[in-house]
Design an enzyme around this catalytic site. Sequence first.
Site, short mmCIF file in Angstrom:
data_model
loop_
_atom_site.label_atom_id
_atom_site.label_comp_id
_atom_site.label_asym_id
_atom_site.label_seq_id
_atom_site.Cartn_x
_atom_site.Cartn_y
_atom_site.Cartn_z
N GLN A 90 2.92 10.09 0.94
CA GLN A 90 4.21 9.40 1.05
C GLN A 90 5.13 9.71 -0.13
O GLN A 90 6.33 9.48 -0.05
CB GLN A 90 4.01 7.88 1.16
CG GLN A 90 3.36 7.46 2.47
CD GLN A 90 3.22 5.96 2.56
OE1 GLN A 90 2.27 5.38 2.05
NE2 GLN A 90 4.20 5.31 3.17
N HIS A 120 -2.89 7.66 6.61
CA HIS A 120 -1.86 8.54 6.03
C HIS A 120 -2.48 9.84 5.52
O HIS A 120 -1.86 10.90 5.60
CB HIS A 120 -1.16 7.85 4.85
CG HIS A 120 0.01 6.99 5.24
ND1 HIS A 120 1.14 7.48 5.84
CD2 HIS A 120 0.21 5.65 5.09
CE1 HIS A 120 2.00 6.48 6.03
NE2 HIS A 120 1.45 5.36 5.59
N GLY A 142 0.84 -1.20 0.00
CA GLY A 142 0.00 0.00 0.00
C GLY A 142 0.86 1.24 0.00
O GLY A 142 2.00 1.22 0.49
N CYS A 159 5.60 0.08 7.26
CA CYS A 159 5.25 1.24 6.44
C CYS A 159 6.46 1.61 5.59
O CYS A 159 7.59 1.63 6.11
CB CYS A 159 4.87 2.41 7.34
SG CYS A 159 4.41 3.89 6.43
N LEU A 160 6.24 1.89 4.31
CA LEU A 160 7.36 2.23 3.44
C LEU A 160 8.05 3.53 3.87
O LEU A 160 9.19 3.76 3.52
CB LEU A 160 6.88 2.34 1.98
CG LEU A 160 6.38 1.03 1.36
CD1 LEU A 160 5.85 1.28 -0.04
CD2 LEU A 160 7.49 -0.02 1.34
N HIS A 171 -4.81 1.62 7.20
CA HIS A 171 -3.46 2.18 7.36
C HIS A 171 -3.23 3.32 6.35
O HIS A 171 -2.71 4.38 6.71
CB HIS A 171 -2.44 1.04 7.17
CG HIS A 171 -1.00 1.45 7.15
ND1 HIS A 171 -0.08 0.97 8.06
CD2 HIS A 171 -0.30 2.29 6.33
CE1 HIS A 171 1.12 1.50 7.80
NE2 HIS A 171 1.00 2.30 6.75
N GLU A 172 -3.65 3.09 5.10
CA GLU A 172 -3.41 4.10 4.05
C GLU A 172 -4.32 5.31 4.24
O GLU A 172 -3.88 6.45 4.03
CB GLU A 172 -3.60 3.49 2.65
CG GLU A 172 -2.70 2.30 2.32
CD GLU A 172 -1.23 2.54 2.60
OE1 GLU A 172 -0.79 3.70 2.54
OE2 GLU A 172 -0.52 1.58 2.93
NI NI Z 1 2.33 3.45 5.63
#
Ligand code: NI
Length: 178
Positions: A51, A145, A46, A99-100, A141-142
Amino acid sequence: MTKRTILLHPDPRLKKTCAQVAEVNAKIGNLADDMLDTMYAAPGIGLAAPQVGVDARMLVMDCAAREEDDVETAQDPRVLINPVVTWTSEETNVYEEGCLSIPEIYADVTRPKQVRVSFLDQSGTSHEEEFDGLWATCVQHEIDHLDGRLFIDYLSSVKRTMITNKMKKLKKERGRVA
Ligand code: NI
Protein backbone atom coordinates in the site's frame (compact mmCIF):
# COMPACT_ATOMS: atom_id res chain seq x y z
CA MET A 1 9.87 8.58 10.86
CA THR A 2 8.29 9.64 7.60
CA LYS A 3 4.73 9.51 6.46
CA ARG A 4 4.50 7.75 3.12
CA THR A 5 1.95 8.10 0.33
CA ILE A 6 -0.75 5.43 0.35
CA LEU A 7 -1.50 3.99 -3.10
CA LEU A 8 -5.12 4.10 -4.17
CA HIS A 9 -7.04 1.35 -5.97
CA PRO A 10 -6.91 0.67 -8.88
CA ASP A 11 -3.12 0.30 -9.05
CA PRO A 12 -1.17 -2.67 -10.45
CA ARG A 13 1.14 -2.59 -7.40
CA LEU A 14 -1.85 -3.50 -5.22
CA LYS A 15 -2.53 -6.62 -7.32
CA LYS A 16 0.89 -8.27 -6.99
CA THR A 17 2.04 -11.19 -4.88
CA CYS A 18 4.73 -9.62 -2.70
CA ALA A 19 8.24 -10.95 -2.18
CA GLN A 20 9.42 -12.51 1.08
CA VAL A 21 11.57 -10.29 3.30
CA ALA A 22 15.01 -11.92 3.03
CA GLU A 23 16.60 -10.15 5.98
CA VAL A 24 15.15 -8.14 8.85
CA ASN A 25 17.61 -5.23 8.82
CA ALA A 26 17.64 -1.49 9.61
CA LYS A 27 15.94 -0.68 6.31
CA ILE A 28 13.03 -2.96 7.22
CA GLY A 29 12.94 -1.39 10.69
CA ASN A 30 12.67 2.08 9.15
CA LEU A 31 9.95 0.90 6.81
CA ALA A 32 7.99 -0.51 9.79
CA ASP A 33 8.27 2.84 11.61
CA ASP A 34 7.16 4.75 8.51
CA MET A 35 4.25 2.38 7.95
CA LEU A 36 3.04 2.77 11.56
CA ASP A 37 3.31 6.57 11.23
CA THR A 38 1.39 6.49 7.97
CA MET A 39 -1.28 4.17 9.41
CA TYR A 40 -1.87 6.25 12.58
CA ALA A 41 -1.97 9.49 10.58
CA ALA A 42 -4.50 8.15 8.06
CA PRO A 43 -6.06 7.11 10.54
CA GLY A 44 -6.34 3.36 10.10
CA ILE A 45 -5.93 0.08 12.00
CA GLY A 46 -3.80 -1.80 9.46
CA LEU A 47 -1.44 -1.17 6.57
CA ALA A 48 0.48 -3.52 4.27
CA ALA A 49 3.81 -2.71 2.56
CA PRO A 50 2.39 -2.82 -1.01
CA GLN A 51 0.00 0.00 0.00
CA VAL A 52 3.04 2.30 0.28
CA GLY A 53 4.51 0.88 -2.93
CA VAL A 54 6.96 -1.55 -1.32
CA ASP A 55 7.09 -5.11 -2.64
CA ALA A 56 7.61 -6.90 0.70
CA ARG A 57 5.61 -9.34 2.80
CA MET A 58 5.17 -7.07 5.77
CA LEU A 59 2.27 -5.42 7.57
CA VAL A 60 1.56 -3.23 10.55
CA MET A 61 -1.61 -3.05 12.61
CA ASP A 62 -3.11 -1.72 15.80
CA CYS A 63 -6.71 -2.56 16.61
CA ALA A 64 -6.42 -1.55 20.27
CA ALA A 65 -7.52 2.02 19.69
CA ARG A 66 -10.65 0.89 17.88
CA GLU A 67 -11.48 -1.72 20.50
CA GLU A 68 -10.90 0.61 23.45
CA ASP A 69 -12.29 3.63 21.63
CA ASP A 70 -9.36 5.59 23.02
CA VAL A 71 -6.64 6.42 20.52
CA GLU A 72 -4.39 8.13 23.05
CA THR A 73 -3.95 5.41 25.63
CA ALA A 74 -4.69 2.17 23.86
CA GLN A 75 -1.86 1.95 21.33
CA ASP A 76 -0.58 -1.55 20.67
CA PRO A 77 1.48 -1.26 17.47
CA ARG A 78 2.31 -4.55 15.82
CA VAL A 79 4.72 -5.37 13.00
CA LEU A 80 4.40 -8.71 11.18
CA ILE A 81 7.07 -9.74 8.68
CA ASN A 82 6.59 -12.76 6.36
CA PRO A 83 3.27 -13.64 8.04
CA VAL A 84 1.75 -17.05 7.30
CA VAL A 85 -1.70 -18.20 8.42
CA THR A 86 -1.16 -21.60 10.06
CA TRP A 87 -4.71 -22.23 11.32
CA THR A 88 -8.19 -20.78 10.90
CA SER A 89 -11.30 -21.40 13.02
CA GLU A 90 -14.47 -22.94 11.57
CA GLU A 91 -16.42 -20.16 13.23
CA THR A 92 -16.71 -17.03 11.14
CA ASN A 93 -17.25 -13.35 11.81
CA VAL A 94 -18.69 -10.56 9.71
CA TYR A 95 -17.10 -7.12 9.88
CA GLU A 96 -17.81 -4.04 7.86
CA GLU A 97 -14.37 -3.58 6.31
CA GLY A 98 -12.71 -0.58 4.77
CA CYS A 99 -9.26 -0.02 3.32
CA LEU A 100 -6.91 2.96 3.24
CA SER A 101 -6.36 2.23 -0.47
CA ILE A 102 -10.12 2.34 -1.13
CA PRO A 103 -11.27 5.39 0.87
CA GLU A 104 -14.92 5.97 1.77
CA ILE A 105 -15.98 2.46 0.76
CA TYR A 106 -17.20 -0.04 3.37
CA ALA A 107 -18.68 -3.51 2.96
CA ASP A 108 -19.39 -6.61 5.05
CA VAL A 109 -16.83 -9.39 4.65
CA THR A 110 -17.07 -12.85 6.23
CA ARG A 111 -13.80 -14.37 7.49
CA PRO A 112 -12.70 -16.95 10.07
CA LYS A 113 -13.25 -15.56 13.57
CA GLN A 114 -9.84 -16.72 14.80
CA VAL A 115 -6.55 -17.30 13.02
CA ARG A 116 -3.10 -18.39 14.05
CA VAL A 117 -0.26 -16.63 12.27
CA SER A 118 3.49 -17.26 12.25
CA PHE A 119 5.69 -14.24 11.55
CA LEU A 120 8.90 -12.40 12.36
CA ASP A 121 8.82 -9.21 14.43
CA GLN A 122 10.96 -6.13 13.64
CA SER A 123 13.90 -7.60 15.57
CA GLY A 124 13.78 -10.76 13.45
CA THR A 125 12.38 -12.98 16.23
CA SER A 126 9.85 -15.57 15.09
CA HIS A 127 6.43 -15.89 16.73
CA GLU A 128 3.24 -17.81 16.34
CA GLU A 129 0.22 -16.01 17.68
CA GLU A 130 -3.54 -16.40 17.73
CA PHE A 131 -5.71 -13.45 16.77
CA ASP A 132 -9.42 -13.08 17.50
CA GLY A 133 -12.26 -10.74 16.55
CA LEU A 134 -11.24 -7.45 14.96
CA TRP A 135 -7.52 -8.35 15.18
CA ALA A 136 -8.21 -11.57 13.25
CA THR A 137 -10.16 -9.74 10.55
CA CYS A 138 -7.47 -7.07 10.30
CA VAL A 139 -4.54 -9.50 10.03
CA GLN A 140 -6.36 -11.51 7.33
CA HIS A 141 -7.22 -8.33 5.40
CA GLU A 142 -3.57 -7.21 5.53
CA ILE A 143 -2.14 -10.64 4.60
CA ASP A 144 -4.53 -10.59 1.62
CA HIS A 145 -2.79 -7.38 0.48
CA LEU A 146 0.52 -9.29 0.36
CA ASP A 147 -1.11 -11.66 -2.13
CA GLY A 148 -2.60 -8.86 -4.23
CA ARG A 149 -6.10 -9.40 -2.84
CA LEU A 150 -8.39 -6.56 -1.76
CA PHE A 151 -11.51 -6.80 0.41
CA ILE A 152 -13.66 -5.83 -2.59
CA ASP A 153 -12.52 -9.09 -4.23
CA TYR A 154 -14.95 -10.81 -1.80
CA LEU A 155 -17.90 -8.83 -3.22
CA SER A 156 -19.91 -9.53 -6.37
CA SER A 157 -18.27 -8.49 -9.64
CA VAL A 158 -21.06 -5.94 -10.18
CA LYS A 159 -20.32 -4.27 -6.83
CA ARG A 160 -16.57 -4.47 -7.42
CA THR A 161 -16.84 -2.78 -10.82
CA MET A 162 -19.03 -0.04 -9.33
CA ILE A 163 -16.48 0.60 -6.58
CA THR A 164 -13.55 0.57 -9.01
CA ASN A 165 -15.27 3.11 -11.26
CA LYS A 166 -16.00 5.30 -8.24
CA MET A 167 -12.34 5.07 -7.21
CA LYS A 168 -11.10 6.00 -10.69
CA LYS A 169 -13.26 9.12 -10.47
CA LEU A 170 -12.00 9.92 -6.96
CA LYS A 171 -8.36 9.56 -8.06
CA LYS A 172 -9.00 11.92 -10.96
CA GLU A 173 -10.67 14.45 -8.61
CA ARG A 174 -7.68 14.29 -6.28
CA GLY A 175 -5.33 14.71 -9.22
CA ARG A 176 -3.64 11.44 -8.39
CA VAL A 177 -1.75 9.61 -11.10
CA ALA A 178 -1.11 6.68 -8.75
NI1 NI B 1 -6.59 -2.65 3.09
